[in-house]
Scaffold this active site. Structure first.
Site, PDB file in Angstrom:
ATOM      1  N   HIS A 183     -15.822  35.444 -36.356  1.00 21.41           N
ATOM      2  CA  HIS A 183     -15.340  34.191 -35.783  1.00 21.41           C
ATOM      3  C   HIS A 183     -13.963  34.477 -35.195  1.00 21.41           C
ATOM      4  O   HIS A 183     -12.952  33.915 -35.615  1.00 21.41           O
ATOM      5  CB  HIS A 183     -15.325  33.080 -36.839  1.00 21.41           C
ATOM      6  CG  HIS A 183     -15.367  31.689 -36.281  1.00 21.41           C
ATOM      7  ND1 HIS A 183     -16.307  30.741 -36.655  1.00 21.41           N
ATOM      8  CD2 HIS A 183     -14.589  31.065 -35.376  1.00 21.41           C
ATOM      9  CE1 HIS A 183     -16.082  29.603 -36.016  1.00 21.41           C
ATOM     10  NE2 HIS A 183     -15.031  29.778 -35.224  1.00 21.41           N
ATOM     11  N   GLU A 231      -6.400  24.842 -35.274  1.00 25.70           N
ATOM     12  CA  GLU A 231      -7.310  24.722 -34.135  1.00 25.70           C
ATOM     13  C   GLU A 231      -6.880  25.672 -32.999  1.00 25.70           C
ATOM     14  O   GLU A 231      -6.564  25.276 -31.900  1.00 25.70           O
ATOM     15  CB  GLU A 231      -7.366  23.242 -33.697  1.00 25.70           C
ATOM     16  CG  GLU A 231      -8.230  22.905 -32.510  1.00 25.70           C
ATOM     17  CD  GLU A 231      -9.658  23.424 -32.547  1.00 25.70           C
ATOM     18  OE1 GLU A 231     -10.252  23.514 -33.628  1.00 25.70           O
ATOM     19  OE2 GLU A 231     -10.174  23.744 -31.475  1.00 25.70           O
ATOM     20  N   TRP A 232      -6.794  26.937 -33.319  1.00 24.59           N
ATOM     21  CA  TRP A 232      -6.532  28.001 -32.334  1.00 24.59           C
ATOM     22  C   TRP A 232      -5.302  27.676 -31.470  1.00 24.59           C
ATOM     23  O   TRP A 232      -4.274  27.302 -32.027  1.00 24.59           O
ATOM     24  CB  TRP A 232      -7.801  28.249 -31.495  1.00 24.59           C
ATOM     25  CG  TRP A 232      -9.004  28.512 -32.368  1.00 24.59           C
ATOM     26  CD1 TRP A 232     -10.075  27.692 -32.545  1.00 24.59           C
ATOM     27  CD2 TRP A 232      -9.254  29.643 -33.228  1.00 24.59           C
ATOM     28  NE1 TRP A 232     -10.980  28.251 -33.427  1.00 24.59           N
ATOM     29  CE2 TRP A 232     -10.498  29.447 -33.858  1.00 24.59           C
ATOM     30  CE3 TRP A 232      -8.551  30.823 -33.527  1.00 24.59           C
ATOM     31  CZ2 TRP A 232     -11.052  30.353 -34.757  1.00 24.59           C
ATOM     32  CZ3 TRP A 232      -9.102  31.738 -34.420  1.00 24.59           C
ATOM     33  CH2 TRP A 232     -10.332  31.496 -35.020  1.00 24.59           C
ATOM     34  N   TRP A 278     -18.847  20.360 -38.065  1.00 25.87           N
ATOM     35  CA  TRP A 278     -17.532  21.011 -37.903  1.00 25.87           C
ATOM     36  C   TRP A 278     -16.489  19.929 -37.929  1.00 25.87           C
ATOM     37  O   TRP A 278     -16.514  19.063 -37.065  1.00 25.87           O
ATOM     38  CB  TRP A 278     -17.438  21.793 -36.583  1.00 25.87           C
ATOM     39  CG  TRP A 278     -16.108  22.499 -36.521  1.00 25.87           C
ATOM     40  CD1 TRP A 278     -14.936  21.981 -36.045  1.00 25.87           C
ATOM     41  CD2 TRP A 278     -15.803  23.816 -36.988  1.00 25.87           C
ATOM     42  NE1 TRP A 278     -13.920  22.891 -36.200  1.00 25.87           N
ATOM     43  CE2 TRP A 278     -14.423  24.017 -36.766  1.00 25.87           C
ATOM     44  CE3 TRP A 278     -16.561  24.840 -37.584  1.00 25.87           C
ATOM     45  CZ2 TRP A 278     -13.779  25.207 -37.105  1.00 25.87           C
ATOM     46  CZ3 TRP A 278     -15.916  26.011 -37.911  1.00 25.87           C
ATOM     47  CH2 TRP A 278     -14.533  26.193 -37.674  1.00 25.87           C
ATOM     48  N   TYR A 321     -21.125  20.506 -28.911  1.00 29.45           N
ATOM     49  CA  TYR A 321     -20.110  19.447 -28.995  1.00 29.45           C
ATOM     50  C   TYR A 321     -20.196  18.455 -27.844  1.00 29.45           C
ATOM     51  O   TYR A 321     -19.816  17.311 -27.979  1.00 29.45           O
ATOM     52  CB  TYR A 321     -18.700  20.060 -28.956  1.00 29.45           C
ATOM     53  CG  TYR A 321     -18.301  20.798 -30.205  1.00 29.45           C
ATOM     54  CD1 TYR A 321     -17.648  20.138 -31.243  1.00 29.45           C
ATOM     55  CD2 TYR A 321     -18.562  22.151 -30.354  1.00 29.45           C
ATOM     56  CE1 TYR A 321     -17.257  20.810 -32.385  1.00 29.45           C
ATOM     57  CE2 TYR A 321     -18.178  22.835 -31.506  1.00 29.45           C
ATOM     58  CZ  TYR A 321     -17.526  22.152 -32.515  1.00 29.45           C
ATOM     59  OH  TYR A 321     -17.145  22.817 -33.657  1.00 29.45           O
ATOM     60  N   ASN A 369     -19.965  34.151 -33.717  1.00 33.90           N
ATOM     61  CA  ASN A 369     -19.687  32.775 -33.344  1.00 33.90           C
ATOM     62  C   ASN A 369     -19.168  32.739 -31.913  1.00 33.90           C
ATOM     63  O   ASN A 369     -18.147  33.366 -31.598  1.00 33.90           O
ATOM     64  CB  ASN A 369     -18.619  32.165 -34.259  1.00 33.90           C
ATOM     65  CG  ASN A 369     -18.378  30.703 -33.917  1.00 33.90           C
ATOM     66  OD1 ASN A 369     -19.232  29.862 -34.170  1.00 33.90           O
ATOM     67  ND2 ASN A 369     -17.249  30.394 -33.306  1.00 33.90           N
ATOM     68  N   GLU A 370     -19.877  32.038 -31.068  1.00 38.80           N
ATOM     69  CA  GLU A 370     -19.422  31.713 -29.714  1.00 38.80           C
ATOM     70  C   GLU A 370     -18.823  32.883 -28.951  1.00 38.80           C
ATOM     71  O   GLU A 370     -17.615  32.894 -28.656  1.00 38.80           O
ATOM     72  CB  GLU A 370     -18.417  30.555 -29.763  1.00 38.80           C
ATOM     73  CG  GLU A 370     -18.983  29.289 -30.342  1.00 38.80           C
ATOM     74  CD  GLU A 370     -18.061  28.087 -30.181  1.00 38.80           C
ATOM     75  OE1 GLU A 370     -16.932  28.245 -29.683  1.00 38.80           O
ATOM     76  OE2 GLU A 370     -18.496  26.971 -30.552  1.00 38.80           O
ATOM     77  N   GLU A 413     -22.569  24.088 -35.344  1.00 39.00           N
ATOM     78  CA  GLU A 413     -21.327  23.288 -35.320  1.00 39.00           C
ATOM     79  C   GLU A 413     -21.550  22.049 -34.479  1.00 39.00           C
ATOM     80  O   GLU A 413     -22.206  22.107 -33.436  1.00 39.00           O
ATOM     81  CB  GLU A 413     -20.148  24.064 -34.697  1.00 39.00           C
ATOM     82  CG  GLU A 413     -19.559  25.128 -35.557  1.00 39.00           C
ATOM     83  CD  GLU A 413     -18.404  25.862 -34.892  1.00 39.00           C
ATOM     84  OE1 GLU A 413     -17.732  25.275 -34.019  1.00 39.00           O
ATOM     85  OE2 GLU A 413     -18.192  27.033 -35.235  1.00 39.00           O
ATOM     86  N   GLN A 440      -8.985  30.013 -39.515  1.00 41.51           N
ATOM     87  CA  GLN A 440      -8.576  28.620 -39.384  1.00 41.51           C
ATOM     88  C   GLN A 440      -8.207  27.970 -40.713  1.00 41.51           C
ATOM     89  O   GLN A 440      -7.517  26.953 -40.721  1.00 41.51           O
ATOM     90  CB  GLN A 440      -9.676  27.819 -38.682  1.00 41.51           C
ATOM     91  CG  GLN A 440      -9.886  28.264 -37.240  1.00 41.51           C
ATOM     92  CD  GLN A 440     -10.962  27.463 -36.532  1.00 41.51           C
ATOM     93  OE1 GLN A 440     -12.131  27.836 -36.567  1.00 41.51           O
ATOM     94  NE2 GLN A 440     -10.607  26.369 -35.903  1.00 41.51           N
TER      95      GLN A 440
END
Ligand code: BGC
EC number: 3.2.1.21
Length: 461
Positions: free
Chosen positions: A118, A420-421, A413, A301, A162-163, A366, A17
């Protein structure tokens, strides 16, 4: 009690990113380098080829971190930068970049927290089947050992994944993240099993080669937030957080991704509901997976308002495990620019429920929000909504610490606006505004606000 004295105040980013230099200095391609260049995959055809150009500007960025006053910086290593083919030959220039970054952080008194994965898998490994390949846990362990041996004299904090919910769920269940194709439930569950094995094997590799290492994990999911503090609503929200939905929609399930790592077994309801599609789980697999992390990270989030079934007005979503109901939000309720709903109590309930279940020091790895920021006429970037979002979430986190949850740290974050992807550069999550034309950095109001929070160890929240 408020935040502990050694509370870790941080900010986070990820390689793909921010780094850019996607094809420089011997770096191999990642699945995102390829996917982003396919027509129609990323908003406005954008990609991370240059992103924030952090690869060439990391010294300037670390200076800004020092000005912000963070005690820790969470960043990820690009696997294909370090190992262009994913296994085998090591790219010394890639190692050198991270080594210099680490030295620069340490010279400013900032502790590095390194995420190994990530989402930017080496494309060469994807061509060999990626996470479907039974060798994928070994590949990841080899990579972890390579990083551990190169940086472990200076880096003590590592996060394996990550996630996983996103790089398996959004990528292969929904098909909207790289490499972007939908697969059957049996295939995605097999990939998930390999990822869990990879966590275990990488943890073993790091523990073998890095003295005093602290290994962590950073999954995610929306947090069910009880509509009030009354015990039946709290119980309903807790059930909603951990129960496998009866419809078998497994990819965001907290227990499926975290119980094996934290408790040493898959959750029973998940095993029952997913039974027809389960991978072969060999006898020793759980021993390999259950390398209990030294700290538990969760990216948080968003929340979902939940009530006990029978008391709410919304649609009943799940009653397999205790009865809970997802409540409808009132019209016009707050949303961030990306369209995510805002529930200020999600950090409080999230870390509380997770700590009750896993009994391990917890980090919010995050938390933050996107908004369409721009420099105003006065030359400054005013982002009052982000300040309010962070303020209220951090108050919730402090309340959890006051309740006895072992809250060890918080990573906002993100340090700076970035790629952003699939949403390209449409969403700005940063404390620092980045002008992607000129690469000029401009700290936003929230940067100075967070600096003051850090200075006061959160007392002024
Ligand atoms: C990811 C970040 C991402 C952020 C905002 C998290 O899911 O770890 O990479 O930028 O959320 O979407």
């Amino acid at each position: 009690m408020s935040f502990r004295n050694d509370f870790v105040w941080g900010a986070a980013t990820s390689a793909c990113q921010i780094e850019g230099a996607a094809f420089e200095d011997g770096k191999g391609k990642s699945i995102w380098d390829v996917y982003a260049h396919l027509p129609g995959k990323v908003f406005e055809g954008e990609h991370g080829d240059v992103a924030c150009d952090h690869y060439h500007r990391f010294e300037e960025d670390v200076k800004l971190m020092a000005e912000l006053g963070i005690s820790a910086y969470r960043f990820s290593i690009s696997w294909p930068r370090v190992m262009p083919e994913g296994t085998g030959p090591v790219n010394e220039k890639g190692i050198l970049f991270y080594s210099r970054l680490v030295d620069c952080l340490l010279s400013h008194g900032i502790t590095p927290y390194v995420t190994l994965y990530h989402w930017d898998q080496p494309y060469e490994l994807y061509k060999k089947g990626g996470w479907l390949n039974p060798d994928s846990p070994k590949w990841f362990a080899e990579y972890a050992r390579t990083v551990g041996e190169a940086l472990g004299d200076r880096v003590k904090h590592f996060i394996t994944f990550n996630e996983p919910q996103v790089f398996i769920g959004l990528a292969f269940v929904d098909g909207v993240h790289a490499p972007g194709h939908r697969m059957s439930r049996a295939e995605t569950l097999l990939m998930a099993h390999h990822v869990l094995l990879a966590h275990g094997m990488a943890s073993q590799a790091l523990r073998a080669c890095v003295p005093e290492v602290q290994v962590g994990y950073a999954p995610t999911s929306d947090v069910p937030v009880p509509v009030s503090d009354s015990p039946e609503h709290v119980a309903a929200a807790r059930n909603a957080y951990f129960a496998m939905p009866e419809n078998g929609d497994w990819s965001w399930n907290v227990s499926w991704w975290s119980d094996p790592v934290m408790l040493g077994h898959y959750p029973e309801d998940g095993l029952r509901i997913l039974e027809p599609d389960l991978p072969l789980i060999r006898q020793d697999d759980m021993k390999t997976i259950f390398q209990k992390p030294d700290f538990y990270g969760q990216n948080i989030y968003r929340g979902i308002p939940v009530s006990a079934a029978g008391n709410g007005t919304g649609n009943k979503v799940g009653d397999g495990a205790g009865g809970w109901r997802k409540e409808k939000r009132s019209p016009g309720s707050p949303k961030t620019a990306i369209g995510w709903p805002v529930d200020f109590d999600c950090l409080y309930w999230g870390v509380k429920f997770l700590y009750e279940r896993y009994q391990t020091p917890i980090f919010v790895t995050e938390n933050g929000m996107s908004s369409h920021d721009w420099p105003s006429l006065d030359g400054k970037v005013h982002d009052p909504a982000r300040i309010d979002y962070l303020h209220r979430h951090l108050r919730g986190l402090r309340r959890a610490a006051e309740d006895g949850v072992d809250v060890a740290g918080y990573f906002q974050w993100s340090l700076m606006d970035n790629f952003e992807w699939a949403r390209g550069y449409n969403d700005r999550f940063g404390l620092i505004y980045v002008d992607f034309e000129t690469q000029k950095r401009l700290p936003k109001d929230s940067f100075y606000w967070y600096r003051d929070v850090i200075r006061g160890n959160g007392e002024n929240l």
